[in-house]
Design a protein around this motif. Structure first.
Motif, mmCIF file in Angstrom:
data_model
loop_
_atom_site.group_PDB
_atom_site.id
_atom_site.type_symbol
_atom_site.label_atom_id
_atom_site.label_comp_id
_atom_site.label_asym_id
_atom_site.label_seq_id
_atom_site.Cartn_x
_atom_site.Cartn_y
_atom_site.Cartn_z
ATOM 1 N N MET A 1 49.852 34.683 37.197
ATOM 2 C CA MET A 1 48.776 35.461 37.802
ATOM 3 C C MET A 1 49.332 36.515 38.759
ATOM 4 S SD MET A 1 45.773 32.744 38.560
ATOM 5 C CE MET A 1 44.328 32.925 37.489
ATOM 6 N N HIS A 2 48.730 37.678 38.741
ATOM 7 C CA HIS A 2 48.973 38.652 39.788
ATOM 8 C C HIS A 2 48.160 38.190 41.000
ATOM 9 C CE1 HIS A 2 50.965 41.800 37.305
ATOM 10 N NE2 HIS A 2 50.419 41.056 36.361
ATOM 11 N N ILE A 3 48.820 38.113 42.127
ATOM 12 C CA ILE A 3 48.158 37.572 43.306
ATOM 13 C C ILE A 3 47.573 38.718 44.124
ATOM 14 C CG2 ILE A 3 48.406 36.140 45.361
ATOM 15 C CD1 ILE A 3 48.960 34.637 42.714
ATOM 16 N N MET A 4 46.253 38.703 44.228
ATOM 17 C CA MET A 4 45.556 39.669 45.064
ATOM 18 C C MET A 4 45.407 39.050 46.447
ATOM 19 S SD MET A 4 42.627 40.865 42.385
ATOM 20 C CE MET A 4 42.958 42.104 41.119
ATOM 21 N N ILE A 5 46.098 39.637 47.411
ATOM 22 C CA ILE A 5 46.024 39.124 48.780
ATOM 23 C C ILE A 5 44.812 39.756 49.451
ATOM 24 C CG2 ILE A 5 47.167 38.994 51.007
ATOM 25 C CD1 ILE A 5 49.834 39.110 49.548
ATOM 26 N N ARG A 6 43.896 38.885 49.846
ATOM 27 C CA ARG A 6 42.597 39.350 50.318
ATOM 28 C C ARG A 6 42.522 39.338 51.836
ATOM 29 N NH1 ARG A 6 37.763 35.646 48.345
ATOM 30 N NH2 ARG A 6 39.234 34.122 49.171
ATOM 31 N N GLU A 7 42.088 40.433 52.378
ATOM 32 C CA GLU A 7 41.722 40.499 53.793
ATOM 33 C C GLU A 7 40.378 41.199 53.846
ATOM 34 O OE1 GLU A 7 43.931 38.350 55.957
ATOM 35 O OE2 GLU A 7 43.549 40.089 57.257
ATOM 36 N N GLY A 8 39.347 40.424 53.887
ATOM 37 C CA GLY A 8 38.010 40.996 53.954
ATOM 38 C C GLY A 8 37.391 40.661 55.293
ATOM 39 N N SER A 9 36.065 40.562 55.285
ATOM 40 C CA SER A 9 35.398 40.227 56.536
ATOM 41 C C SER A 9 35.416 38.729 56.770
ATOM 42 C CB SER A 9 33.952 40.738 56.517
ATOM 43 O OG SER A 9 33.928 42.123 56.777
ATOM 44 N N GLN A 10 35.122 37.962 55.739
ATOM 45 C CA GLN A 10 35.118 36.509 55.905
ATOM 46 C C GLN A 10 36.488 35.936 55.558
ATOM 47 O OE1 GLN A 10 32.418 34.207 56.452
ATOM 48 N NE2 GLN A 10 30.563 35.409 56.175
ATOM 49 N N VAL B 1 43.666 43.417 48.439
ATOM 50 C CA VAL B 1 42.251 43.643 48.125
ATOM 51 C C VAL B 1 41.402 43.234 49.329
ATOM 52 C CG1 VAL B 1 42.685 43.105 45.696
ATOM 53 C CG2 VAL B 1 41.740 41.326 47.173
ATOM 54 N N THR B 2 40.170 43.758 49.376
ATOM 55 C CA THR B 2 39.277 43.355 50.465
ATOM 56 C C THR B 2 38.182 42.406 49.995
ATOM 57 O OG1 THR B 2 37.881 45.301 50.140
ATOM 58 C CG2 THR B 2 39.642 45.471 51.788
ATOM 59 N N ASP B 3 37.812 42.475 48.717
ATOM 60 C CA ASP B 3 36.793 41.595 48.144
ATOM 61 C C ASP B 3 35.436 41.892 48.776
ATOM 62 O OD1 ASP B 3 35.639 39.679 46.580
ATOM 63 O OD2 ASP B 3 36.667 37.969 47.465
ATOM 64 N N ASP B 4 35.198 41.363 49.944
ATOM 65 C CA ASP B 4 33.949 41.637 50.661
ATOM 66 C C ASP B 4 34.306 42.099 52.056
ATOM 67 O OD1 ASP B 4 31.745 40.498 48.862
ATOM 68 O OD2 ASP B 4 33.168 38.836 48.951
ATOM 69 N N LYS B 5 33.906 43.302 52.405
ATOM 70 C CA LYS B 5 34.161 43.752 53.780
ATOM 71 C C LYS B 5 32.944 44.518 54.254
ATOM 72 C CE LYS B 5 37.749 45.127 56.891
ATOM 73 N NZ LYS B 5 39.170 45.233 57.143
ATOM 74 N N ASP B 6 32.430 44.112 55.403
ATOM 75 C CA ASP B 6 31.191 44.738 55.852
ATOM 76 C C ASP B 6 31.479 46.025 56.616
ATOM 77 O OD1 ASP B 6 31.765 44.042 58.491
ATOM 78 O OD2 ASP B 6 30.715 42.132 58.318
ATOM 79 N N VAL B 7 30.421 46.743 56.855
ATOM 80 C CA VAL B 7 30.585 48.083 57.409
ATOM 81 C C VAL B 7 31.148 48.053 58.828
ATOM 82 C CG1 VAL B 7 28.214 48.293 58.257
ATOM 83 C CG2 VAL B 7 29.460 50.350 57.567
#
Lengths: 577, 577
Positions: free
Chosen positions: A232-241, A263-269
Motif C-alpha cells: 500500500m502507498h501510505i497516505m499520512i493524514r493530518e486533518g482536523s480530527q 493528505v488531509t482527508d477532512d479539514k475544516d475551514v
C-alpha cells in the motif's frame, strides 16, 4: 500550445512567455536544492536554464517548489464550495487536490458528484476526483443515494476522474461480496484508494489482493509498516480530527520516501485558515526533523506518480507549470503560487484569473424529512427501576468513539438525559426520503448543561443529528435545520441561539472562507453558552453517525456495534433481566 | 482466476495453490528483508502470512525477491530467438524484459516487430515491447524499412506494447521535425524512452519537454545528474559494450532510488552466459558498496512503476507471482525462479512449462544484395602520390569510435589496406533492396594481418559490413554471408575459415545459448587466426556503421561525420590539394 511550438521555445528558438529568474529549485527528482531559471510557455514549464522571455520575474533567491498536491480530501468537510476551497488552499501553495466527493455522493448520488465536477471548472487549482464506491458507507444507515457498480462505471470516463475513492466497506471486500467486487472491477486498472483502519494479516492481504493500493487510515507505526510491506502507498493524514503524522513519520526513511504522501482527508475551514493545508503538514514534518526536500517530495511527485498524473509534481521541462514559491524552506512560507503558468496567489491573497468563467450552479434542496413531533424524541422503555444503557463516548479530535454502559433510571416510562452526568440524548433522523426513520441513543462528552445542537452534516449518510438535554429543544433544533435547508443550529429553551445554513446538500454553503469562519465562531460561541466541552462540537456530532469506524455509533436505523458489525439495542440490560 | 476466488483464498477461506514457507522476503517497498511465507494462487501472490496450501515448499531461509526486470534490451543483440533468450535469462532471475525490437525493425519493419511479439508468446518470462520510432536511425543509412507515425500507431494497440522505444533522432526532435513529433504523438501518454548521449542544456530541455522521460545513454555523472534533475528516469546500463554502472552509481542515493533502474541494452550471449543478466548488475552494484535491497529495487519495482506494470515488481498480495529465490543476497545467487506462479528455473536450468505451445514461426529471408564483383571493393582515386584519408578508429568495448586522418599512398589508382599500420579497408553493402549502394572506408583497431571478416549485423540498418586487407577476401566473405542468409564469416586467402549463419533477419538464429556460444568461440578462434586484436571483433564491426553515435562511421551511403551530422568524403586531402 502544440508540441512544435513547445519544442521551439524549449530549444531557445523562440522566447518563453515567462522566466522565473534567480530561484532556488526544490528538486524532488534529484532530492536537492539547486539554482536555476525556470522558463514557462503557455501552461507548461519548458526548460530550466538560460532563456529569453517576454516577461521576467526575479525571485531573488526564493525557493521554487512544485505545487503541492493533497492526495485525498473531502472538500465538503470544509463546508466551502469547490471554488472557495480552491481559493483558500491555493494561498497555501496547493495547486492540485484529489477530491473524494463521498459526502455529497451520500446525499445526492451521481448528481452530487457531477455537481462537484462541474464546480471544479475554472478553479485556480486542479481538482481531480475519485469516485466513491462506498455509498452508503454501510448497510446500517439510510443514505440519500446508493451507488452501484452500474452507477459508478459511467462516472469513470470523465477525464478529471482518476479512479475509485476509498473503499470503506472493507468487510464486504474481504467477504468477497459480489457487488463490492463488481465495483472494484469498474476501476479497470485505475488506482483504487483504501480505507482499512486497523486491518491486518490475512484480511489485509485479501483487501490488497482485490486491487486496493493505498490507505490513509493508519494510526500506528506497526499498522503502517504492515501495509507498506504489503504494497500500500501510505497516505499520512493530518486533518482536523485525525492527525497521524507523529505516529507514522518514523516509518518514512529516505529509501522508502516514494511510498508515502500527505493528505488531509477532512479539514475544516477554521483549521485551513489558521494552520494551512499541505504546507502545514510539511511544516510539521520538518519541525519533527524531516528534510524539507523529502517532505516536499511527499507532497508533490509522490501523489502525482501514485495517481498517474505524469504532467504534475516536479519542476521539470514538459510538466504543467504549477509552482509554489517559498521565501523560507524550513517554515514552508508561501509567497507566490503559479497554476498552469499563471500567478494565482500572492502573499496569501488568491488571484483566481478564471473566476469570471464560473457560472452559478443550481442543486435541488436535499432536506426531505418526515414531519416531526417533539414526542418522537422520547426514549420509551417499559417497566420500572434502572436500565443499563449503551452510551457512545465522543472524543474530541477523533473520528473514533468509545463505548460504555451507564445505569439510567426509568422515569415516566422514559429514559432521560442527565446533564449532571454529561449524558445527552442523541437522535439521528433520516432526511433524504422522508421515511420517518429515526435512531435514538445516549452520548457522553459534549457536556451540555441544557438545550440542543443539530446538524445536517452526519457522516456518512448525512442524516440529521441532534444532541440535546430535552425533547423540545431537540425538536426545535431539528425543525430549524430543515427550514434553513441544512446546516447547524444551537437551541436553548425553545429559542434558536444561532443558525448557520448549509444549503448545498446540507453540507456546504456559498460563503467565502473568512465569512464562513466568522459564522462558525459565532456558532461556537452560541454552543459555548450551553457549556459545550468539545473544541469542535459539530464535527464530533457529525462523526457520531459514521458507522464504519469507532466502537459504537448511532444511525437512523439505531445503535451500531461497529466492531461486531451489527445493530444492537439501546438498552443493554432491562429491569426485568 | 476471478477476483472472488482470489479474495476467498487471500482471506484464508480456501487453500492457496502453493506456499513458499520460511523465506526471507526482499521487500522493495519497505526496503528491508523480513521473514514471511508467500502464498500463491494461480498466477498471483495472494498473501504473506499464515496460509494453508495444496503444496508447500520450504525455502529454508532463502531470499524471496521480486523477479528481475530488464528495462531496456535489444534481444536481437544476443542473436538468440526470444524464447531462447528467455530460457537463458530466466535462469539468472529475470522474469520480465522490456524489449526494443529496434534491430529487426530496421531490417523487416512492422513485420519484424510482429514476429518478435509472436515469438514472445508462451515464454518463461514476460516480454513487453516498446515500439522503435527511429527506423531508420538516421537519414545517412539505408535500412530495410522505414516506420512512419502511421506505421507505429497500430502497433501501440497490442496489449504487450507499452510505449515508444528510444527516440534516437534527438536532433530531429530538438529541431521540431514534423514527422519526429508526429511519432511522439502516437504514444498518447504512454512512456517514451530516450536516447540522448551527451545531450545537455536547452537541447536536453527541448528533448524532455517533447515528452521523453528516460535515458540509458548517460556515461558521466554530470550528464546523468542533469538528466535526473530535469525529469528523466536514469537507466543504468551494463551491457556488453557500454558499461556505465561505475560512473553513475555515486548519483544513486537512498532518497533518489526511485528514479533509477538497471538495463542491459545490448548484451551478447557470451556475456549473458558468463556474467549473467540483471543479476550481474546487482552483484556489481553490491560489490561497489550498494545496499542489496536498494540494488534489487532498481531491478524490480522501479522499472515496473516506470513502465506502469502495476502488477509486477514486488512481493505483495495481488501482484503476479514472479519471484526469484536467492541463497545468497550479496552475491545475488539464483536458486529458483517462479513466473506467474510456476517454477521456471532451478539451479541454472530453465524449466519452460509452455514450450510445447510455441509454434515455429517463419520469416522471409532478409538478405537481398545486388550482385557483387571483387572490383567493387577497390577504393579508386585519381592522381598520384599520397592521400590524406579519414580513418575510423574502432575501440574495443565501446559503441563510440574515434577518428583520425592517415596518409595513404595511391598505388595503381587505388588506396589499399596496410596491415602493418593496422589499416583495414571496410565496406558497407546495402542488403535490403539490392540497390547496389556501397560505402567504402578505412578502419584501424582490428589488427588484421590478412583475410576478411563479414557480418550481416551492422547497427542500425544491418547492412553487410566487411572489413579486410584485400578485395578478394572481402568479396568472398560478403558472398558467403549472402549465401547463408546472414550471419558472420571469417575468410583468408579465398577460403571460408568459419561461418555462423543468422538466418532470422540476418540477426538471430534458432540455436540455444550454449550451442551458439560454442559457435561463437569457434568463430573467434578463426578470427584470431587473422591476428584480430579486438576481444569482440564482430561486435566492433557491427557498430562501425551506427551513424548516430561516435565520431566517424561508415554506412552504405558513405562516411558519416556524426558530430557534424553530415556525409563526408573518404579523402580528406588529395595530392592536388
Amino acid at each position: 500550445m502544440d508540441l512544435k511550438k513547445r519544442v521551439d521555445i524549449a530549444a531557445g528558438r523562440e522566447p518563453a512567455d515567462l522566466l522565473l529568474r534567480n530561484g532556488r529549485i526544490v528538486n524532488v527528482l534529484s532530492c536537492e536544492v539547486h539554482e536555476g531559471d525556470v522558463a514557462i510557455a503557455g501552461d507548461r514549464i519548458i526548460g530550466i536554464g538560460s532563456y529569453r522571455a517576454h516577461r521576467v520575474i526575479d525571485l531573488g533567491g526564493m525557493y521554487v517548489c512544485p505545487g503541492f498536491i493533497d492526495g485525498h480530501v473531502h472538500v465538503e468537510s470544509s463546508m466551502l464550495t469547490v471554488p472557495e476551497f480552491a481559493r483558500l488552499v491555493v494561498t497555501h501553495g496547493t495547486t492540485a487536490v484529489i477530491a473524494d466527493p463521498h459526502e455529497i455522493a451520500n446525499v445526492m448520488g451521481a448528481e452530487g458528484i457531477r455537481f462537484m465536477l462541474a464546480s471544479s471548472k475554472y478553479c485556480p487549482i486542479y481538482v481531480f476526483m475519485m469516485i466513491s464506491p462506498s455509498v452508503p458507507a454501510s448497510g446500517f444507515e439510510s443514505s440519500g443515494a446508493e451507488l452501484s457498480a452500474l452507477d459508478i462505471a459511467p462516472l469513470l470516463s470523465d477525464k478529471w476522474v482518476l479512479g475509485l475513492a476509498e473503499v470503506m466497506d472493507y468487510m464486504g471486500v474481504i467477504a468477497g461480496n459480489d457487488e463490492c467486487l463488481a465495483k472494484l472491477g469498474t476501476a479497470d486498472g485505475r488506482p483504487i484508494d483504501g480505507h482499512a483502519p486497523g486491518l491486518r494479516g490475512r484480511e489485509l492481504c485479501a483487501y490488497i489482493a482485490a486491487g486496493i493500493h493505498s490507505d490513509h487510515e493508519c494510526t500506528s507505526l506497526e499498522e503502517a509498516r504492515e501495509k507498506l510491506r504489503l504494497g500500500m502507498h501510505i497516505m499520512i493524514r493530518e486533518g482536523s480530527q485525525a492527525r497521524d503524522l507523529d505516529a507514522l513519520l518514523p516509518l518514512v526513511r529516505p529509501e522508502t520516501l516514494d511510498r508515502f504522501m500527505f493528505v488531509t482527508d477532512d479539514k475544516d475551514v477554521e483549521d485551513l485558515l489558521q494552520e494551512g493545508h499541505i504546507d502545514h503538514i510539511i511544516r510539521r514534518a520538518v519541525a519533527a526533523g524531516m528534510n524539507p526536500v523529502h517532505a516536499i517530495k511527499l507532497a508533490t511527485i509522490n501523489p502525482a506518480r501514485y495517481f498517474r498524473l505524469h504532467d504534475l509534481g516536479a519542476v521539470a521541462p514538459g510538466r504543467l507549470a504549477c509552482l509554489t514559491i517559498l521565501d523560507d524552506l524550513e517554515k514552508c512560507h508561501v509567497r507566490q503560487v503559479y497554476h498552469a503558468g499563471r500567478l494565482v496567489a500572492q502573499d496569501g491573497v488568491p488571484i483566481d484569473p478564471d473566476a469570471p468563467h464560473r457560472k452559478p450552479l443550481v442543486l435541488r434542496s436535499s432536506i426531505n424529512v418526515h414531519w416531526l413531533e417533539p414526542e418522537q424524541f422520547a426514549v420509551r422503555v417499559s417497566g420500572e427501576g434502572d436500565c443499563l444503557v449503551h452510551v457512545i463516548e465522543a472524543r474530541d479530535g477523533h473520528v473514533e468513539t468509545g463505548r460504555t454502559v451507564e445505569r439510567v433510571p426509568i422515569v415516566g416510562g422514559q429514559l432521560h438525559a442527565d446533564p449532571k452526568r454529561d449524558l445527552c440524548k442523541v437522535a439521528v433522523i433520516e432526511r433524504h426520503q422522508a421515511s420517518g426513520k429515526m435512531g435514538l441513543g445516549f452520548v457522553r462528552g459534549f457536556g451540555l448543561s441544557g438545550g440542543a445542537l443539530a446538524s445536517s452534516v452526519g457522516h456518512d449518510s448525512h442524516n440529521l443529528v441532534v444532541a440535546g438535554t430535552n425533547d423540545l429543544d431537540m425538536f426545535t433544533a431539528a425543525v430549524q435545520v430543515v427550514k434553513q435547508r441544512g446546516g447547524f443550529c444551537v437551541v436553548r429553551d425553545g429559542h434558536v441561539l444561532y443558525r448557520l445554513p448549509l444549503p448545498i446538500a446540507g453540507l456546504m454553503c456559498e460563503l467565502d472562507a473568512k465569512t464562513l469562519y466568522a459564522e462558525l465562531q459565532a456558532l461556537h460561541r452560541a454552543a459555548a453558552a450551553l457549556d459545550v466541552r468539545l473544541r469542535r462540537p459539530f464535527m464530533a456530532l457529525s462523526f457520531l453517525t459514521l458507522s464504519v469506524i469507532g466502537a459504537l455509533k448511532l444511525t437512523d436505523q439505531g445503535l451500531v456495534d461497529v466492531e461486531n458489525y451489527r445493530l444492537i439495542d439501546l438498552v443493554a440490560a432491562r429491569p426485568t433481566d
